[in-house]
Motif scaffolding. Structure first.
Motif, PDB file in Angstrom:
ATOM      1  N   LEU A 179      47.388  37.056  36.593  1.00 43.28           N
ATOM      2  CA  LEU A 179      45.951  37.259  36.398  1.00 43.28           C
ATOM      3  C   LEU A 179      45.538  36.966  34.960  1.00 43.28           C
ATOM      4  O   LEU A 179      44.459  36.411  34.716  1.00 43.28           O
ATOM      5  CB  LEU A 179      45.564  38.687  36.779  1.00 43.28           C
ATOM      6  N   ILE A 180      46.389  37.341  34.017  1.00 48.36           N
ATOM      7  CA  ILE A 180      46.077  37.062  32.611  1.00 48.36           C
ATOM      8  C   ILE A 180      46.031  35.559  32.366  1.00 48.36           C
ATOM      9  O   ILE A 180      45.134  35.037  31.694  1.00 48.36           O
ATOM     10  CB  ILE A 180      47.122  37.736  31.686  1.00 48.36           C
ATOM     11  N   VAL A 181      47.001  34.843  32.939  1.00 47.12           N
ATOM     12  CA  VAL A 181      47.029  33.379  32.796  1.00 47.12           C
ATOM     13  C   VAL A 181      45.835  32.745  33.502  1.00 47.12           C
ATOM     14  O   VAL A 181      45.147  31.873  32.966  1.00 47.12           O
ATOM     15  CB  VAL A 181      48.348  32.805  33.361  1.00 47.12           C
ATOM     16  N   ALA A 182      45.580  33.213  34.722  1.00 39.02           N
ATOM     17  CA  ALA A 182      44.507  32.627  35.525  1.00 39.02           C
ATOM     18  C   ALA A 182      43.125  32.936  34.966  1.00 39.02           C
ATOM     19  O   ALA A 182      42.179  32.172  35.179  1.00 39.02           O
ATOM     20  CB  ALA A 182      44.603  33.130  36.961  1.00 39.02           C
ATOM     21  N   LEU A 183      42.996  34.047  34.252  1.00 37.62           N
ATOM     22  CA  LEU A 183      41.698  34.438  33.700  1.00 37.62           C
ATOM     23  C   LEU A 183      41.148  33.366  32.758  1.00 37.62           C
ATOM     24  O   LEU A 183      39.950  33.065  32.763  1.00 37.62           O
ATOM     25  CB  LEU A 183      41.826  35.778  32.961  1.00 37.62           C
ATOM     26  N   LYS A 184      42.033  32.774  31.975  1.00 35.85           N
ATOM     27  CA  LYS A 184      41.604  31.739  31.035  1.00 35.85           C
ATOM     28  C   LYS A 184      41.339  30.410  31.736  1.00 35.85           C
ATOM     29  O   LYS A 184      40.508  29.626  31.295  1.00 35.85           O
ATOM     30  CB  LYS A 184      42.675  31.550  29.958  1.00 35.85           C
ATOM     31  N   ALA A 202      36.187  37.884  53.860  1.00 38.47           N
ATOM     32  CA  ALA A 202      35.267  38.435  52.866  1.00 38.47           C
ATOM     33  C   ALA A 202      35.427  37.728  51.524  1.00 38.47           C
ATOM     34  O   ALA A 202      34.970  38.229  50.500  1.00 38.47           O
ATOM     35  CB  ALA A 202      35.507  39.935  52.698  1.00 38.47           C
ATOM     36  N   ASN A 203      36.081  36.562  51.542  1.00 42.21           N
ATOM     37  CA  ASN A 203      36.317  35.772  50.329  1.00 42.21           C
ATOM     38  C   ASN A 203      37.134  36.534  49.288  1.00 42.21           C
ATOM     39  O   ASN A 203      36.941  36.365  48.080  1.00 42.21           O
ATOM     40  CB  ASN A 203      34.994  35.303  49.713  1.00 42.21           C
ATOM     41  N   GLY A 204      38.021  37.399  49.766  1.00 36.43           N
ATOM     42  CA  GLY A 204      38.898  38.126  48.871  1.00 36.43           C
ATOM     43  C   GLY A 204      40.257  37.455  48.773  1.00 36.43           C
ATOM     44  O   GLY A 204      40.494  36.389  49.354  1.00 36.43           O
ATOM     45  N   SER A 205      41.163  38.084  48.045  1.00 34.67           N
ATOM     46  CA  SER A 205      42.501  37.531  47.858  1.00 34.67           C
ATOM     47  C   SER A 205      43.457  38.662  47.535  1.00 34.67           C
ATOM     48  O   SER A 205      43.062  39.698  46.982  1.00 34.67           O
ATOM     49  CB  SER A 205      42.488  36.501  46.722  1.00 34.67           C
ATOM     50  N   THR A 206      44.718  38.463  47.895  1.00 37.28           N
ATOM     51  CA  THR A 206      45.757  39.447  47.563  1.00 37.28           C
ATOM     52  C   THR A 206      46.550  39.019  46.332  1.00 37.28           C
ATOM     53  O   THR A 206      47.543  39.646  45.987  1.00 37.28           O
ATOM     54  CB  THR A 206      46.723  39.631  48.753  1.00 37.28           C
ATOM     55  N   GLY A 207      46.109  37.940  45.690  1.00 32.24           N
ATOM     56  CA  GLY A 207      46.779  37.495  44.466  1.00 32.24           C
ATOM     57  C   GLY A 207      48.063  36.744  44.753  1.00 32.24           C
ATOM     58  O   GLY A 207      48.219  36.102  45.794  1.00 32.24           O
ATOM     59  N   GLY A 208      49.008  36.832  43.832  1.00 33.63           N
ATOM     60  CA  GLY A 208      50.316  36.209  44.029  1.00 33.63           C
ATOM     61  C   GLY A 208      50.254  34.698  44.072  1.00 33.63           C
ATOM     62  O   GLY A 208      49.672  34.050  43.199  1.00 33.63           O
ATOM     63  N   LEU A 258      38.119  35.638  39.904  1.00 32.27           N
ATOM     64  CA  LEU A 258      39.201  36.615  40.014  1.00 32.27           C
ATOM     65  C   LEU A 258      38.749  38.046  40.277  1.00 32.27           C
ATOM     66  O   LEU A 258      39.596  38.920  40.422  1.00 32.27           O
ATOM     67  CB  LEU A 258      40.028  36.586  38.717  1.00 32.27           C
ATOM     68  N   VAL A 259      37.446  38.311  40.338  1.00 31.27           N
ATOM     69  CA  VAL A 259      36.976  39.690  40.490  1.00 31.27           C
ATOM     70  C   VAL A 259      37.547  40.343  41.753  1.00 31.27           C
ATOM     71  O   VAL A 259      38.140  41.420  41.705  1.00 31.27           O
ATOM     72  CB  VAL A 259      35.433  39.737  40.525  1.00 31.27           C
ATOM     73  N   LYS A 260      37.386  39.679  42.905  1.00 27.97           N
ATOM     74  CA  LYS A 260      37.889  40.249  44.156  1.00 27.97           C
ATOM     75  C   LYS A 260      39.417  40.215  44.213  1.00 27.97           C
ATOM     76  O   LYS A 260      40.033  41.044  44.880  1.00 27.97           O
ATOM     77  CB  LYS A 260      37.293  39.498  45.348  1.00 27.97           C
ATOM     78  N   THR A 261      40.025  39.263  43.512  1.00 26.86           N
ATOM     79  CA  THR A 261      41.486  39.209  43.460  1.00 26.86           C
ATOM     80  C   THR A 261      42.027  40.420  42.705  1.00 26.86           C
ATOM     81  O   THR A 261      43.005  41.038  43.126  1.00 26.86           O
ATOM     82  CB  THR A 261      41.958  37.912  42.788  1.00 26.86           C
ATOM     83  N   ILE A 262      41.398  40.744  41.582  1.00 25.70           N
ATOM     84  CA  ILE A 262      41.809  41.921  40.805  1.00 25.70           C
ATOM     85  C   ILE A 262      41.669  43.184  41.652  1.00 25.70           C
ATOM     86  O   ILE A 262      42.560  44.046  41.680  1.00 25.70           O
ATOM     87  CB  ILE A 262      40.980  42.038  39.509  1.00 25.70           C
ATOM     88  N   TYR A 263      40.554  43.304  42.346  1.00 27.30           N
ATOM     89  CA  TYR A 263      40.345  44.455  43.232  1.00 27.30           C
ATOM     90  C   TYR A 263      41.434  44.507  44.303  1.00 27.30           C
ATOM     91  O   TYR A 263      42.008  45.570  44.571  1.00 27.30           O
ATOM     92  CB  TYR A 263      38.965  44.355  43.887  1.00 27.30           C
ATOM     93  N   GLY A 264      41.727  43.349  44.914  1.00 25.98           N
ATOM     94  CA  GLY A 264      42.744  43.297  45.957  1.00 25.98           C
ATOM     95  C   GLY A 264      44.114  43.699  45.457  1.00 25.98           C
ATOM     96  O   GLY A 264      44.841  44.440  46.132  1.00 25.98           O
ATOM     97  N   VAL A 265      44.485  43.237  44.275  1.00 23.43           N
ATOM     98  CA  VAL A 265      45.800  43.550  43.709  1.00 23.43           C
ATOM     99  C   VAL A 265      45.931  45.049  43.439  1.00 23.43           C
ATOM    100  O   VAL A 265      46.934  45.684  43.793  1.00 23.43           O
ATOM    101  CB  VAL A 265      46.037  42.741  42.420  1.00 23.43           C
ATOM    102  N   VAL A 266      44.919  45.629  42.805  1.00 26.37           N
ATOM    103  CA  VAL A 266      44.966  47.057  42.448  1.00 26.37           C
ATOM    104  C   VAL A 266      45.000  47.931  43.696  1.00 26.37           C
ATOM    105  O   VAL A 266      45.830  48.850  43.816  1.00 26.37           O
ATOM    106  CB  VAL A 266      43.760  47.434  41.560  1.00 26.37           C
ATOM    107  N   VAL A 267      44.112  47.639  44.649  1.00 25.77           N
ATOM    108  CA  VAL A 267      44.045  48.459  45.861  1.00 25.77           C
ATOM    109  C   VAL A 267      45.315  48.306  46.703  1.00 25.77           C
ATOM    110  O   VAL A 267      45.853  49.289  47.214  1.00 25.77           O
ATOM    111  CB  VAL A 267      42.798  48.088  46.692  1.00 25.77           C
ATOM    112  N   LEU A 268      45.809  47.081  46.843  1.00 25.88           N
ATOM    113  CA  LEU A 268      47.009  46.869  47.653  1.00 25.88           C
ATOM    114  C   LEU A 268      48.224  47.554  47.026  1.00 25.88           C
ATOM    115  O   LEU A 268      49.063  48.123  47.749  1.00 25.88           O
ATOM    116  CB  LEU A 268      47.284  45.375  47.826  1.00 25.88           C
ATOM    117  N   THR A 269      48.326  47.538  45.707  1.00 27.47           N
ATOM    118  CA  THR A 269      49.431  48.243  45.039  1.00 27.47           C
ATOM    119  C   THR A 269      49.388  49.736  45.363  1.00 27.47           C
ATOM    120  O   THR A 269      50.405  50.345  45.697  1.00 27.47           O
ATOM    121  CB  THR A 269      49.360  48.045  43.519  1.00 27.47           C
TER     122      THR A 269
END
Length: 290
Positions: free
Chosen positions: A71-76, A134-140, A83-94
């Motif tokens: 996420l840090i790399v992808a943010l730039k 919902a146009n979300g993502s689980t990251g990775g 990445l907003v929904k991706t960040i949400y997905g990563v935190v909630v899924l963890t």
């Protein structure tokens, strides 16, 4: 009105993402992990590390740590908006993976790794399908492929498939068993099919063409009673050489029967043609008036 719509759809998105992530966590922890099966994606990497370390490094720790770096790399590169929904997905899924691991201490289906894996694959696929709808993502690996896709002309689906195949194949180095690779590929196929069914189900709509002398009454009824927009087209019957009006409506599949009954209650002789279309609308189609 636009602000109200955006707010409603915003929360609906995150509700669907949360439900999807919950299904994914239950399928992964309750069914796939007990069978010693490796799936694709970053969850598969986490499972490989957990199996290799005999549970000393658990799945959710690896998943969260690697995602933070990505996420840090992808943010730039991709920007915060992507990445907003991706960040949400990563935190909630963890959090959900941790919670389900605490609640489910024993295999839900014991001594049946393939059956357990298939059920888990169905649940995970349905969950990911809800997240994607919902146009979300689980990251990775989603992030990795999105970054590569930004600079290289590679199909997103093909890139995901390649990553998943490599991750599943690596299970041989942990178990020294080709059956584990086969199980993983079967589960991956079930997940892919489930994702496709969920996404196509959400994105499937019907196009209805209506020919009737009472077109004004029908169009008004569709607007007021079904809260659906419609378009009036000019047509001509070639046999009679007389002009006619054609009502075109684009609606969700679940609304088709109700619309049919409404039209027939106004004009039993109305001609109705219905065809199924996919992927013709984007976010918030249920609120958009065509």
């Amino acid at each position: 009105m636009p602000k109200k719509y955006l707010k409603e759809f915003y929360w609906k998105d995150y509700l669907n993402i949360t439900i999807g992530l919950s299904l994914y966590a239950i399928g992964l922890i309750g069914f796939i992990r007990p069978g010693g099966i490796v799936t694709g994606g970053l969850a598969g990497v986490g499972l490989l590390i957990e199996y290799a370390t005999s549970g000393k490094i658990v799945l959710q720790e690896t998943y969260f740590a690697i995602n933070c770096v990505l996420l840090i790399v992808a943010l730039k590169i991709l920007g915060l908006k992507f990445l907003v929904k991706t960040i949400y997905g990563v935190v909630v899924l963890t959090g959900l993976l941790t919670l389900v691991s605490y609640l489910v201490q024993k295999p839900i289906i014991a001594d049946e790794p393939l059956l357990s894996g298939v059920i888990g694959g169905m649940m995970c696929g349905a969950g990911i399908g809800l997240v994607f709808s919902a146009n979300g993502s689980t990251g990775g690996t989603d992030i990795v492929v999105a970054i590569i896709n930004k600079y290289k002309n590679i199909a997103f689906g093909r890139g995901m498939l390649l990553c998943d195949f490599i991750i599943i194949s690596c299970s041989y180095f942990v178990f020294q068993d080709f059956n584990k690779i086969v199980y993983g590929l079967i589960v991956m196929g079930v997940m892919t099919y489930s994702i496709d069914m969920i996404i196509n189900g959400f994105r499937q709509s019907v196009q209805v063409l209506i020919i009737s002398d009472k077109y004004e009454t029908i169009a008004n009824a569709i607007n007021k009673e079904l809260h659906r927009g419609c378009t009036l087209l000019d047509g001509m019957g070639w046999y009679t050489q007389k002009p006619t009006k054609v009502i075109m409506v684009l609606a969700k599949r679940t609304e088709a029967l109700e619309m049919f009954r409404l039209i027939k209650s106004i004009d039993e002789k109305a001609f109705i043609s219905q065809s199924t279309v996919r992927g013709v609308y984007g976010e918030g189609f249920d609120k958009i008036k065509t």
